[in-house]
Write a protein that holds these residues in place. Structure first.
Motif, mmCIF file in Angstrom:
data_model
loop_
_atom_site.group_PDB
_atom_site.id
_atom_site.type_symbol
_atom_site.label_atom_id
_atom_site.label_comp_id
_atom_site.label_asym_id
_atom_site.label_seq_id
_atom_site.Cartn_x
_atom_site.Cartn_y
_atom_site.Cartn_z
ATOM 1 N N ARG A 18 0.727 -1.186 0.068
ATOM 2 C CA ARG A 18 -0.056 0.118 0.092
ATOM 3 C C ARG A 18 0.919 1.308 -0.111
ATOM 4 O O ARG A 18 1.976 1.120 0.388
ATOM 5 C CB ARG A 18 -0.891 -0.213 1.150
ATOM 6 N N GLU A 19 0.366 2.455 -0.524
ATOM 7 C CA GLU A 19 1.274 3.359 -0.708
ATOM 8 C C GLU A 19 1.056 4.432 0.595
ATOM 9 O O GLU A 19 1.742 5.531 0.797
ATOM 10 C CB GLU A 19 0.817 4.243 -1.745
ATOM 11 N N ASP A 20 0.459 3.665 1.728
ATOM 12 C CA ASP A 20 0.349 4.690 3.301
ATOM 13 C C ASP A 20 2.087 4.750 3.647
ATOM 14 O O ASP A 20 2.888 3.997 3.779
ATOM 15 C CB ASP A 20 -0.180 3.635 4.118
ATOM 16 N N PRO A 21 2.152 6.179 4.229
ATOM 17 C CA PRO A 21 3.398 6.408 4.620
ATOM 18 C C PRO A 21 3.650 5.394 6.024
ATOM 19 O O PRO A 21 2.635 5.324 6.621
ATOM 20 C CB PRO A 21 3.370 7.810 4.763
ATOM 21 N N VAL A 22 4.848 5.179 6.303
ATOM 22 C CA VAL A 22 5.226 4.409 7.492
ATOM 23 C C VAL A 22 5.918 5.718 8.505
ATOM 24 O O VAL A 22 6.555 6.651 7.952
ATOM 25 C CB VAL A 22 6.363 3.444 7.221
ATOM 26 N N PRO A 23 5.310 5.645 9.600
ATOM 27 C CA PRO A 23 5.862 6.864 10.641
ATOM 28 C C PRO A 23 7.059 6.701 10.757
ATOM 29 O O PRO A 23 7.729 5.757 11.024
ATOM 30 C CB PRO A 23 4.975 6.397 12.070
ATOM 31 N N GLU A 24 7.994 8.086 10.977
ATOM 32 C CA GLU A 24 9.207 8.245 10.943
ATOM 33 C C GLU A 24 9.858 7.475 12.219
ATOM 34 O O GLU A 24 10.780 6.767 12.319
ATOM 35 C CB GLU A 24 9.843 9.572 11.017
ATOM 36 N N GLU A 25 9.078 7.403 13.314
ATOM 37 C CA GLU A 25 9.543 6.730 14.363
ATOM 38 C C GLU A 25 9.520 5.158 14.458
ATOM 39 O O GLU A 25 10.287 4.575 15.004
ATOM 40 C CB GLU A 25 8.615 7.139 15.826
ATOM 41 N N VAL A 26 8.744 4.527 13.675
ATOM 42 C CA VAL A 26 8.523 3.086 13.341
ATOM 43 C C VAL A 26 10.009 2.970 12.478
ATOM 44 O O VAL A 26 10.734 2.022 12.601
ATOM 45 C CB VAL A 26 7.475 2.774 12.556
ATOM 46 N N ILE A 27 10.263 3.858 11.396
ATOM 47 C CA ILE A 27 11.514 3.632 10.654
ATOM 48 C C ILE A 27 12.681 3.558 11.651
ATOM 49 O O ILE A 27 13.633 2.755 11.506
ATOM 50 C CB ILE A 27 11.427 4.653 9.429
ATOM 51 N N GLU A 28 12.590 4.439 12.390
ATOM 52 C CA GLU A 28 13.887 4.624 13.206
ATOM 53 C C GLU A 28 13.959 3.515 14.283
ATOM 54 O O GLU A 28 15.118 2.946 14.380
ATOM 55 C CB GLU A 28 13.932 5.906 14.012
ATOM 56 N N ARG A 29 12.909 2.736 14.740
ATOM 57 C CA ARG A 29 13.138 1.705 15.466
ATOM 58 C C ARG A 29 13.589 0.340 14.389
ATOM 59 O O ARG A 29 14.379 -0.281 15.021
ATOM 60 C CB ARG A 29 11.798 0.982 16.084
ATOM 61 N N ILE A 30 13.169 0.461 13.184
ATOM 62 C CA ILE A 30 13.857 -0.517 12.422
ATOM 63 C C ILE A 30 15.268 -0.551 12.088
ATOM 64 O O ILE A 30 16.144 -1.517 12.314
ATOM 65 C CB ILE A 30 12.853 -0.665 11.020
ATOM 66 N N VAL A 31 15.645 0.674 11.537
ATOM 67 C CA VAL A 31 17.068 0.852 11.341
ATOM 68 C C VAL A 31 18.010 0.963 12.412
ATOM 69 O O VAL A 31 19.381 0.807 12.234
ATOM 70 C CB VAL A 31 17.186 2.073 10.138
ATOM 71 N N ALA A 32 17.515 1.048 13.738
ATOM 72 C CA ALA A 32 18.165 0.869 14.895
ATOM 73 C C ALA A 32 18.868 -0.391 14.970
ATOM 74 O O ALA A 32 20.110 -0.512 15.802
ATOM 75 C CB ALA A 32 17.475 1.363 16.140
ATOM 76 N N VAL A 33 18.373 -1.516 14.348
ATOM 77 C CA VAL A 33 19.061 -2.659 14.461
ATOM 78 C C VAL A 33 20.610 -2.745 14.031
ATOM 79 O O VAL A 33 21.178 -3.533 14.258
ATOM 80 C CB VAL A 33 18.258 -3.884 13.962
ATOM 81 N N VAL A 34 20.921 -1.703 12.992
ATOM 82 C CA VAL A 34 22.237 -1.818 12.533
ATOM 83 C C VAL A 34 23.083 -1.746 13.630
ATOM 84 O O VAL A 34 24.399 -2.189 13.443
ATOM 85 C CB VAL A 34 22.419 -0.538 11.572
#
Length: 201
Positions: A18-34
């Motif tokens: 779907r083209e719904d945007p993903v909240p930035e705080e969610v993206i931050e949690r995902i990429v924090a795994v780096v």
């Protein structure tokens, strides 16, 4: 937070968003795994670029998506609201393994790297990103062109440094409806566990 078994079940390749945007705080949690991703000797050679800008996402898709369209697939790279460019800096590994503690344990010189662990670790980071996305109720996919000129084009769009190699791009977003029989088809193709695991008891 979801149960790990459920998270693992949610880890699958998706090519419909779907083209719904993903909240930035969610993206931050995902990429924090780096920061928790494996890296040989704690070399920390991982580099990622998070692309949510619509213009940049379109530029990435323009490089990578034509092959899929030509082979009958619906647009999916261009629809994903988040693209995470995974890169790895090989020099970080050589720098780490020429430090005093590694040289001493390696007999006076850098190890010969029979397994280039920068590639190995980059794949491990990809899996962590997929699991983190699944934990947030999101879907993910992966693409990486087979041709050097396309890889170079993606690297340039993402703004990767010259000493960072792009390994793949992870698409992330809310999954669109999938064909009802897709899960059943995949289940039929899944190999028995005994074909994949050998025990030396």
């Amino acid at each position: 937070m979801a149960d790990f078994t459920e998270v693992l079940r949610g880890r699958r390749m998706v090519r419909n968003y779907r083209e719904d945007p993903v909240p930035e705080e969610v993206i931050e949690r995902i990429v924090a795994v780096v920061r928790r991703a494996p890296s040989a000797g704690f070399s920390q050679g991982h580099r990622i670029v998070v692309v949510t800008d619509p213009v940049k996402r379109a530029e990435l898709a323009a490089v990578a998506e034509p092959w899929y369209l030509e082979h009958g697939h619906a647009p999916w790279i261009s629809r994903a609201p988040v693209q995470i460019v995974i890169g790895v800096r090989e020099a970080s590994y050589h720098e780490r393994y020429t430090e005093a503690d590694k040289i001493e344990s390696g007999g006076g010189e850098e190890i010969p790297w029979p397994v280039p662990f920068w590639w190995f670790d980059s794949g491990a980071l990809f899996t962590l990103i997929q699991l983190a996305a699944a934990n947030e109720g999101l879907a993910s996919g992966l693409y990486s062109p087979a041709f050097p000129d396309e890889l170079a084009a993606l690297s340039a769009i993402a703004g990767l440094a010259d000493d960072v190699a792009l390994t793949a791009v992870v698409t992330v977003g809310y999954p669109a409806d999938e064909p009802a029989d897709r899960a059943a088809k995949l289940a039929k193709r899944r190999k028995p566990i005994d074909d994949l695991v050998t025990w030396l008891r």
